[in-house]
Design a protein around this motif. Structure first.
Motif, PDB file in Angstrom:
ATOM      1  N   GLY A 134       0.805  -1.216   0.000  1.00 63.25           N
ATOM      2  CA  GLY A 134       0.000   0.000   0.000  1.00 63.25           C
ATOM      3  C   GLY A 134       0.836   1.263   0.000  1.00 63.25           C
ATOM      4  O   GLY A 134       0.358   2.338  -0.391  1.00 63.25           O
ATOM      5  N   ALA A 135       2.099   1.150   0.433  1.00 59.47           N
ATOM      6  CA  ALA A 135       3.002   2.302   0.425  1.00 59.47           C
ATOM      7  C   ALA A 135       3.774   2.410  -0.884  1.00 59.47           C
ATOM      8  O   ALA A 135       4.679   3.247  -1.009  1.00 59.47           O
ATOM      9  CB  ALA A 135       3.981   2.194   1.596  1.00 59.47           C
ATOM     10  N   GLY A 136       3.422   1.564  -1.854  1.00 56.24           N
ATOM     11  CA  GLY A 136       4.077   1.633  -3.154  1.00 56.24           C
ATOM     12  C   GLY A 136       5.431   0.964  -3.193  1.00 56.24           C
ATOM     13  O   GLY A 136       6.219   1.211  -4.114  1.00 56.24           O
ATOM     14  N   LEU A 137       5.719   0.113  -2.212  1.00 56.04           N
ATOM     15  CA  LEU A 137       7.001  -0.585  -2.179  1.00 56.04           C
ATOM     16  C   LEU A 137       6.860  -1.954  -2.836  1.00 56.04           C
ATOM     17  O   LEU A 137       5.837  -2.627  -2.671  1.00 56.04           O
ATOM     18  CB  LEU A 137       7.487  -0.720  -0.734  1.00 56.04           C
ATOM     19  CG  LEU A 137       7.748   0.625  -0.052  1.00 56.04           C
ATOM     20  CD1 LEU A 137       8.085   0.432   1.416  1.00 56.04           C
ATOM     21  CD2 LEU A 137       8.869   1.386  -0.757  1.00 56.04           C
ATOM     22  N   PRO A 138       7.879  -2.403  -3.568  1.00 61.14           N
ATOM     23  CA  PRO A 138       7.737  -3.580  -4.440  1.00 61.14           C
ATOM     24  C   PRO A 138       7.826  -4.906  -3.691  1.00 61.14           C
ATOM     25  O   PRO A 138       8.662  -5.763  -3.992  1.00 61.14           O
ATOM     26  CB  PRO A 138       8.901  -3.404  -5.417  1.00 61.14           C
ATOM     27  CG  PRO A 138       9.946  -2.686  -4.629  1.00 61.14           C
ATOM     28  CD  PRO A 138       9.197  -1.747  -3.719  1.00 61.14           C
ATOM     29  N   VAL A 139       6.949  -5.112  -2.718  1.00 61.41           N
ATOM     30  CA  VAL A 139       7.016  -6.315  -1.900  1.00 61.41           C
ATOM     31  C   VAL A 139       6.773  -7.569  -2.723  1.00 61.41           C
ATOM     32  O   VAL A 139       7.319  -8.642  -2.422  1.00 61.41           O
ATOM     33  CB  VAL A 139       6.021  -6.211  -0.729  1.00 61.41           C
ATOM     34  CG1 VAL A 139       4.580  -6.171  -1.225  1.00 61.41           C
ATOM     35  CG2 VAL A 139       6.196  -7.354   0.254  1.00 61.41           C
ATOM     36  N   ALA A 140       5.969  -7.472  -3.789  1.00 57.48           N
ATOM     37  CA  ALA A 140       5.682  -8.649  -4.607  1.00 57.48           C
ATOM     38  C   ALA A 140       6.920  -9.170  -5.323  1.00 57.48           C
ATOM     39  O   ALA A 140       6.967 -10.331  -5.739  1.00 57.48           O
ATOM     40  CB  ALA A 140       4.591  -8.312  -5.640  1.00 57.48           C
ATOM     41  N   ALA A 141       7.944  -8.313  -5.439  1.00 58.76           N
ATOM     42  CA  ALA A 141       9.173  -8.713  -6.133  1.00 58.76           C
ATOM     43  C   ALA A 141      10.244  -9.209  -5.171  1.00 58.76           C
ATOM     44  O   ALA A 141      11.413  -9.323  -5.547  1.00 58.76           O
ATOM     45  CB  ALA A 141       9.708  -7.527  -6.939  1.00 58.76           C
ATOM     46  N   ALA A 142       9.863  -9.500  -3.931  1.00 62.34           N
ATOM     47  CA  ALA A 142      10.843  -9.893  -2.915  1.00 62.34           C
ATOM     48  C   ALA A 142      11.620 -11.135  -3.321  1.00 62.34           C
ATOM     49  O   ALA A 142      11.046 -12.116  -3.799  1.00 62.34           O
ATOM     50  CB  ALA A 142      10.150 -10.121  -1.579  1.00 62.34           C
ATOM     51  N   GLN A 143      12.916 -11.081  -3.118  1.00 61.83           N
ATOM     52  CA  GLN A 143      13.788 -12.231  -3.324  1.00 61.83           C
ATOM     53  C   GLN A 143      14.105 -12.860  -1.976  1.00 61.83           C
ATOM     54  O   GLN A 143      14.206 -12.176  -0.963  1.00 61.83           O
ATOM     55  CB  GLN A 143      15.092 -11.799  -4.010  1.00 61.83           C
ATOM     56  CG  GLN A 143      14.890 -11.120  -5.353  1.00 61.83           C
ATOM     57  CD  GLN A 143      14.346 -12.083  -6.401  1.00 61.83           C
ATOM     58  OE1 GLN A 143      14.864 -13.186  -6.563  1.00 61.83           O
ATOM     59  NE2 GLN A 143      13.297 -11.661  -7.093  1.00 61.83           N
ATOM     60  N   THR A 144      14.284 -14.169  -1.973  1.00 60.99           N
ATOM     61  CA  THR A 144      14.663 -14.853  -0.742  1.00 60.99           C
ATOM     62  C   THR A 144      16.117 -14.550  -0.424  1.00 60.99           C
ATOM     63  O   THR A 144      16.967 -14.529  -1.326  1.00 60.99           O
ATOM     64  CB  THR A 144      14.476 -16.375  -0.887  1.00 60.99           C
ATOM     65  OG1 THR A 144      13.103 -16.633  -1.195  1.00 60.99           O
ATOM     66  CG2 THR A 144      14.839 -17.094   0.393  1.00 60.99           C
ATOM     67  N   GLU A 145      16.420 -14.307   0.842  1.00 60.10           N
ATOM     68  CA  GLU A 145      17.809 -14.061   1.230  1.00 60.10           C
ATOM     69  C   GLU A 145      18.681 -15.258   0.861  1.00 60.10           C
ATOM     70  O   GLU A 145      18.207 -16.395   0.831  1.00 60.10           O
ATOM     71  CB  GLU A 145      17.900 -13.783   2.738  1.00 60.10           C
ATOM     72  CG  GLU A 145      17.412 -12.408   3.125  1.00 60.10           C
ATOM     73  CD  GLU A 145      17.796 -12.026   4.545  1.00 60.10           C
ATOM     74  OE1 GLU A 145      18.425 -12.845   5.235  1.00 60.10           O
ATOM     75  OE2 GLU A 145      17.461 -10.906   4.957  1.00 60.10           O
TER      76      GLU A 145
END
Length: 388
Positions: A134-145
């Motif tokens: 909701g803050a416009g941050l690309p959480v859907a593109a998260a990579q696994t550490e």
């Protein structure tokens, strides 16, 4: 800890803003603006302006939003443990954007558009995803550490986790001037650092590979502590609740993999001891079975990865279970036991003299006490080490 009331925050960032919750919302929310992003969070969450309150302790064991850069001398309790949903939003000058997720430790790390966000979660991962998205941050593109075998910092010498003498641990790594003041005046020569884990409550803005190497060069030695899953939600100092052991073997292996990943990133190489922090519980029955299964899997996996296993626990819980089941479980290589009797010795009537007898013990003999050395106050636990 100084907290800012949700209805009265005046954030220091130029574009910071918040909107009042709408009474018609099923769950009242608050919109918190920082660095050009707007985070919609439950209205019950505390919002802390770190520029106005630099002594505030950034903790992930309570619902909160922390805005700004953590101060150099946060007032953190030594014994904080636990995990819930919380955010730390800092300014960033990094180019580009990155987003990673550590599912074992329940943490997103996002750098994008002028902010760096650390977002913690326990059971409600979906809420954190919603807040970040909701803050416009690309959480859907998260990579696994990266996995435990990924390259880390250049490893420190093998004696980095070996020491005989006095040590302390604090919830968050002290800044350099504090470490120097304590080296000169305290008599301590070992420091416990919380390197990771889903129940690590305090943020670690100072704990980097450079910080670790600098302390080593100055003469400090280390107790690397990993606060993984706990026996029960109310274990020990998990006042706000802990992520608990539900699948002992798989979670023990995952904890070991993550502990090695975090340790290697800080410069603790193979042969180092990594202590799994298991807070106090009531031993017996299925709970004992879960705890020992988890720690057994953790220890076996660390050995496979070339590290030594340490375990922290109370003499009335973990130590009791380990001693009683020593013939049927893989014992940790080093025991870090808690008995707050103010006696700086590694002998204890609950531990047979034949166990952990070859310089394999640490005694935490006093907990969560404020000490001042060289004009610097830190809340610490006191330890006596005998570790080779």
């Amino acid at each position: 800890m100084v907290l800012v009331a949700a209805a009265a925050l005046a954030v220091g960032a130029p574009d910071a803003a918040r909107a009042a919750p709408r009474p018609s919302d099923p769950e009242a929310t608050t919109r918190v603006g920082y660095g050009g992003h707007e985070f919609t969070v439950p209205a019950s969450w505390e919002v802390v302006d770190l520029d106005e309150h630099p002594d505030a302790c950034v903790r992930f064991d309570r619902h909160a939003v922390y805005l700004g850069t953590p101060g150099n001398r946060p007032d953190c309790p030594a014994g904080a443990r636990g995990r819930t949903e919380a955010l730390l939003v800092e300014p960033s000058t990094a180019a580009g954007s990155t987003v990673t997720e550590n599912r074992t430790a329940g943490t997103y790390r996002v750098v994008a558009d002028g902010v760096a966000v650390t977002a913690a979660y326990a059971d409600d991962r979906a809420r954190i995803q919603s807040i970040l998205g909701g803050a416009g941050l690309p959480v859907a593109a998260a990579q696994t550490e990266p996995t435990a075998g990924a390259p880390g910092a250049a490893p420190l010498p093998a004696d980095a986790t070996s020491y005989r003498g006095r040590g302390f641990d604090a919830c968050t790594a002290p800044d350099q001037s504090a470490m120097d003041a304590w080296w000169s005046t305290s008599g301590y020569r070992a420091v416990g650092v919380y390197i990771g884990g889903i129940n690590r409550a305090c943020s670690q803005s100072k704990l980097t590979a450079e910080w670790v190497r600098t302390q080593y060069t100055r003469g400090w030695r280390f107790i690397p502590l990993y606060v993984g899953r706990q026996p029960a939600s109310g274990s020990g100092s998990c006042v706000g609740g802990c992520a608990v052991i539900t699948s002992p073997v798989s979670q023990g292996i995952a904890a070991a993999d993550d502990a090695v990943r975090q340790a290697a990133a800080l410069g603790f190489g193979k042969g180092s001891v990594i202590y799994n922090d298991l807070e106090n519980y009531t031993p017996g029955g299925a709970l004992t079975t879960r705890v020992l299964g988890y720690l057994d899997a953790y220890t076996e996996r660390l050995h496979t990865l070339g590290y030594r296993s340490g375990a922290y626990g109370n003499v009335g819980s973990l130590v009791t279970d380990l001693v009683a089941n020593r013939s049927s479980t893989t014992l940790p290589d080093v025991l870090h036991f808690a008995r707050w009797n103010r006696q700086a010795t590694t002998a204890d009537p609950a531990i047979p003299a034949t166990l952990w007898s070859e310089h394999q013990r640490i005694h935490q003999y006093q907990g969560d006490t404020a000490e001042t050395h060289g004009g610097v106050k830190i809340n610490v636990d006191r330890n006596q080490l005998d570790v080779d």
